[in-house]
Design a protein around this motif. Structure first.
Motif, short mmCIF file in Angstrom:
data_model
loop_
_atom_site.label_atom_id
_atom_site.label_comp_id
_atom_site.label_asym_id
_atom_site.label_seq_id
_atom_site.Cartn_x
_atom_site.Cartn_y
_atom_site.Cartn_z
N ARG A 80 3.42 9.42 -3.16
CA ARG A 80 3.10 10.14 -1.92
C ARG A 80 1.88 9.59 -1.19
NH1 ARG A 80 7.11 12.64 0.09
NH2 ARG A 80 5.91 14.29 1.03
N THR A 81 1.59 8.31 -1.37
CA THR A 81 0.57 7.66 -0.55
C THR A 81 1.25 7.19 0.72
OG1 THR A 81 -0.72 6.91 -2.44
CG2 THR A 81 -1.03 5.70 -0.38
N VAL A 82 0.64 7.48 1.86
CA VAL A 82 1.18 7.04 3.14
C VAL A 82 0.54 5.69 3.48
CG1 VAL A 82 1.29 7.55 5.61
CG2 VAL A 82 1.53 9.40 3.93
N VAL A 83 1.35 4.67 3.67
CA VAL A 83 0.85 3.35 4.02
C VAL A 83 1.16 3.13 5.50
CG1 VAL A 83 0.98 0.87 3.60
CG2 VAL A 83 1.23 2.48 1.69
N VAL A 84 0.12 3.10 6.33
CA VAL A 84 0.29 2.90 7.77
C VAL A 84 0.47 1.42 8.02
CG1 VAL A 84 -0.78 3.16 10.04
CG2 VAL A 84 -1.07 4.95 8.30
N VAL A 85 1.55 1.09 8.71
CA VAL A 85 1.88 -0.31 9.01
C VAL A 85 1.36 -0.68 10.39
CG1 VAL A 85 3.78 -1.95 9.33
CG2 VAL A 85 3.91 -0.20 7.54
#
Length: 90
Positions: A80-85
């Motif tokens: 549930r880590t959000v990785v912003v691209v």
């Protein structure tokens, strides 16, 4: 009695390209807009719309904040880590 806490927020991380975009933000308005969008996806990572693509890579999502006129492209890890691209102004 112990205080009740809300659900835990997702951790936010940035890809190298998104981190470079952030380095170029100088306006308080842009920082506020980005902060608002990051809070939204940290509270509910599934809020964004799935972006159709192949099943081999991460499943990208797009969150658009029409009030702040910002779009974030991101994916969510198994933990549930959000990785912003990418961070885009509309």
């Amino acid at each position: 009695m112990a205080p009740q806490h809300g659900p835990r927020r997702a951790r936010i991380a940035f890809s190298d390209s998104a981190a470079k975009q952030l380095e170029n933000i100088t306006s308080e308005t842009e920082i506020h807009a980005l902060d608002r969008a990051l809070v939204v996806i940290s509270v509910d990572p599934d809020i964004g719309e799935p972006i159709p693509g192949n099943t081999a890579g991460p499943h990208l999502r797009e969150y658009a904040d029409e009030v702040e006129r910002v779009r974030l492209l991101y994916w969510v890890t198994a933990l549930r880590t959000v990785v912003v691209v990418a961070y885009l102004e509309v």
